[in-house]
Motif scaffolding. Sequence first.
Motif, PDB file in Angstrom:
ATOM      1  N   ASP A  88      25.411  10.284  12.474  1.00  0.00           N
ATOM      2  CA  ASP A  88      25.030  10.600  13.741  1.00  0.00           C
ATOM      3  C   ASP A  88      25.884  11.319  14.663  1.00  0.00           C
ATOM      4  O   ASP A  88      27.136  11.561  14.097  1.00  0.00           O
ATOM      5  CB  ASP A  88      24.589   9.248  14.341  1.00  0.00           C
ATOM      6  CG  ASP A  88      25.442   8.271  14.615  1.00  0.00           C
ATOM      7  OD1 ASP A  88      26.722   8.704  14.734  1.00  0.00           O
ATOM      8  OD2 ASP A  88      25.164   7.179  14.648  1.00  0.00           O
ATOM      9  N   MET A  89      25.663  11.596  15.667  1.00  0.00           N
ATOM     10  CA  MET A  89      26.509  12.618  16.806  1.00  0.00           C
ATOM     11  C   MET A  89      27.702  11.648  17.072  1.00  0.00           C
ATOM     12  O   MET A  89      28.747  12.229  17.370  1.00  0.00           O
ATOM     13  CB  MET A  89      25.547  12.959  17.854  1.00  0.00           C
ATOM     14  CG  MET A  89      26.531  14.131  18.554  1.00  0.00           C
ATOM     15  SD  MET A  89      26.859  15.665  17.436  1.00  0.00           S
ATOM     16  CE  MET A  89      27.558  16.696  18.573  1.00  0.00           C
ATOM     17  N   GLN A  90      27.554  10.366  17.404  1.00  0.00           N
ATOM     18  CA  GLN A  90      28.707   9.495  17.415  1.00  0.00           C
ATOM     19  C   GLN A  90      29.825   9.511  16.484  1.00  0.00           C
ATOM     20  O   GLN A  90      30.809   9.645  16.696  1.00  0.00           O
ATOM     21  CB  GLN A  90      28.039   7.997  17.464  1.00  0.00           C
ATOM     22  CG  GLN A  90      27.450   7.686  18.472  1.00  0.00           C
ATOM     23  CD  GLN A  90      27.838   7.523  19.902  1.00  0.00           C
ATOM     24  OE1 GLN A  90      28.407   6.511  20.463  1.00  0.00           O
ATOM     25  NE2 GLN A  90      27.106   8.375  21.036  1.00  0.00           N
ATOM     26  N   GLN A  91      29.584   9.881  14.954  1.00  0.00           N
ATOM     27  CA  GLN A  91      30.533  10.098  14.189  1.00  0.00           C
ATOM     28  C   GLN A  91      31.211  11.315  14.268  1.00  0.00           C
ATOM     29  O   GLN A  91      32.272  11.480  14.093  1.00  0.00           O
ATOM     30  CB  GLN A  91      29.940   9.683  12.869  1.00  0.00           C
ATOM     31  CG  GLN A  91      29.514   8.170  12.739  1.00  0.00           C
ATOM     32  CD  GLN A  91      28.669   8.055  11.347  1.00  0.00           C
ATOM     33  OE1 GLN A  91      27.565   8.562  11.432  1.00  0.00           O
ATOM     34  NE2 GLN A  91      29.096   7.377  10.295  1.00  0.00           N
ATOM     35  N   VAL A  92      30.253  12.333  14.535  1.00  0.00           N
ATOM     36  CA  VAL A  92      30.706  13.716  14.604  1.00  0.00           C
ATOM     37  C   VAL A  92      31.858  13.843  15.718  1.00  0.00           C
ATOM     38  O   VAL A  92      32.770  14.461  15.507  1.00  0.00           O
ATOM     39  CB  VAL A  92      29.394  14.567  15.037  1.00  0.00           C
ATOM     40  CG1 VAL A  92      29.931  15.913  15.323  1.00  0.00           C
ATOM     41  CG2 VAL A  92      28.427  14.711  13.841  1.00  0.00           C
ATOM     42  N   LEU A  93      31.660  13.101  16.743  1.00  0.00           N
ATOM     43  CA  LEU A  93      32.641  13.365  17.843  1.00  0.00           C
ATOM     44  C   LEU A  93      33.740  12.192  17.775  1.00  0.00           C
ATOM     45  O   LEU A  93      34.555  12.127  18.738  1.00  0.00           O
ATOM     46  CB  LEU A  93      31.731  12.898  19.089  1.00  0.00           C
ATOM     47  CG  LEU A  93      30.563  13.842  19.630  1.00  0.00           C
ATOM     48  CD1 LEU A  93      29.913  13.431  20.980  1.00  0.00           C
ATOM     49  CD2 LEU A  93      31.162  15.315  19.773  1.00  0.00           C
ATOM     50  N   GLY A  94      33.673  11.236  16.665  1.00  0.00           N
ATOM     51  CA  GLY A  94      34.828  10.409  16.533  1.00  0.00           C
ATOM     52  C   GLY A  94      34.732   9.166  17.340  1.00  0.00           C
ATOM     53  O   GLY A  94      35.804   8.518  17.651  1.00  0.00           O
ATOM     54  N   LEU A  95      33.494   9.019  17.975  1.00  0.00           N
ATOM     55  CA  LEU A  95      33.364   7.800  18.916  1.00  0.00           C
ATOM     56  C   LEU A  95      33.027   6.503  18.020  1.00  0.00           C
ATOM     57  O   LEU A  95      33.233   5.475  18.595  1.00  0.00           O
ATOM     58  CB  LEU A  95      31.922   8.152  19.950  1.00  0.00           C
ATOM     59  CG  LEU A  95      32.027   9.164  20.821  1.00  0.00           C
ATOM     60  CD1 LEU A  95      30.845   9.431  21.394  1.00  0.00           C
ATOM     61  CD2 LEU A  95      33.401   9.003  21.708  1.00  0.00           C
ATOM     62  N   VAL A 134      25.616  13.032  26.441  1.00  0.00           N
ATOM     63  CA  VAL A 134      24.657  12.168  26.218  1.00  0.00           C
ATOM     64  C   VAL A 134      25.297  10.996  25.257  1.00  0.00           C
ATOM     65  O   VAL A 134      24.932   9.873  25.654  1.00  0.00           O
ATOM     66  CB  VAL A 134      23.349  12.747  25.421  1.00  0.00           C
ATOM     67  CG1 VAL A 134      22.625  11.640  24.937  1.00  0.00           C
ATOM     68  CG2 VAL A 134      22.798  13.456  26.825  1.00  0.00           C
ATOM     69  N   ASN A 135      25.984  11.640  24.236  1.00  0.00           N
ATOM     70  CA  ASN A 135      26.712  10.648  23.457  1.00  0.00           C
ATOM     71  C   ASN A 135      27.755   9.844  24.083  1.00  0.00           C
ATOM     72  O   ASN A 135      27.852   8.686  23.511  1.00  0.00           O
ATOM     73  CB  ASN A 135      27.261  11.262  22.153  1.00  0.00           C
ATOM     74  CG  ASN A 135      25.899  11.668  21.267  1.00  0.00           C
ATOM     75  OD1 ASN A 135      25.534  10.935  20.380  1.00  0.00           O
ATOM     76  ND2 ASN A 135      25.547  13.052  21.359  1.00  0.00           N
ATOM     77  N   LEU A 136      28.495  10.434  25.055  1.00  0.00           N
ATOM     78  CA  LEU A 136      29.353   9.527  25.602  1.00  0.00           C
ATOM     79  C   LEU A 136      28.468   8.182  26.521  1.00  0.00           C
ATOM     80  O   LEU A 136      29.076   7.251  26.381  1.00  0.00           O
ATOM     81  CB  LEU A 136      30.190  10.303  26.522  1.00  0.00           C
ATOM     82  CG  LEU A 136      31.372  11.155  25.906  1.00  0.00           C
ATOM     83  CD1 LEU A 136      31.852  11.970  26.942  1.00  0.00           C
ATOM     84  CD2 LEU A 136      32.317  10.210  25.313  1.00  0.00           C
ATOM     85  N   LEU A 137      27.577   8.932  27.017  1.00  0.00           N
ATOM     86  CA  LEU A 137      26.771   7.962  27.849  1.00  0.00           C
ATOM     87  C   LEU A 137      26.070   6.712  27.098  1.00  0.00           C
ATOM     88  O   LEU A 137      26.264   5.670  27.658  1.00  0.00           O
ATOM     89  CB  LEU A 137      25.223   8.776  28.319  1.00  0.00           C
ATOM     90  CG  LEU A 137      24.517   7.988  29.141  1.00  0.00           C
ATOM     91  CD1 LEU A 137      24.849   7.376  30.321  1.00  0.00           C
ATOM     92  CD2 LEU A 137      23.170   8.689  29.573  1.00  0.00           C
TER      93      LEU A 137
END
Length: 289
Positions: A280-287, A150-153
């Motif tokens: 947020d999860m975007q930061q967690v994933l390095g996005l 979802v976060n990639l989406l």
Amino acid sequence: MADDGWEFRHNASQTGELDNKMINVGIFGANGRMGRVLIEALQHNDQAQLTAALVRSGSDWLGMDVGELAGIGRQGLTVSDRPDEQADSVEVMIDFTLPEALESNLNWCIAHGKPVVVGTTGLNAAQKALLQQAATKIPVVFAANYSVGVNLLLNLLRQTARVMGESCDIEIWEAHHRHKVDAPSGTAVAMGEAIADALGRDLDQCAVYGRQGHTGARPQQQIGFATIRAGDVVGEHTALFADIGERLELTHKATSRLTFANGAVRAAIWLKDKPEGLYDMQQVLGLQS
């Protein structure tokens, strides 16, 4: 999604010893739908372990082994409603309870200096403000959806909106199980916010939540939302970009709640040594930084 209060249990391995190399994680609302899946996710994680399982005072689940609660067999850790007595055994908390429990859960984390991962959906403006306030004192991760996909989406939606959004009609629809109490889902709203932000629009001004009757021609600036609640659907989300002669649909389908639980545990591991702030999860994933 989970219980609206606390339960806490002191976690130990089968031998009664904690692994000091692993991150010790506690769960608010461990008896809820997501709480039970989080127990399972932590059991299979090699970087984090469950050391506290919290439910509201007087819960029917008090004293139960967390493994039996989650349906994965006894784990040697029992549920409790006495969080203060177990605070020293927890490094990070995860909260997937109800909006009404958010304030008390955040206050406990602040009082004990515990980072917290929040996945509770259906928050109003005042409750989101509580997250902002808490983040001035402790590190907080808040996301509408902890799925990696979802976060990639969300990233793809921003890119698509910048390329196609000014000429397309944009619609978002989502489906969840019959027990979900908020609509549209927090993930659907996050998708709308990502698109609106990329287009320089205010989602509060351009969103339409369902249509009925003689609505007239569709304004191009609208972002429409549709909601389905049925059966045991875990979660499906689609964004439609429709132009004359072509349309693009971006879809994510979740088939197991473990995808959300694993993402939340990943966020907890990432959050442990972070300074106070709202992440947020975007930061967690390095996005994003």
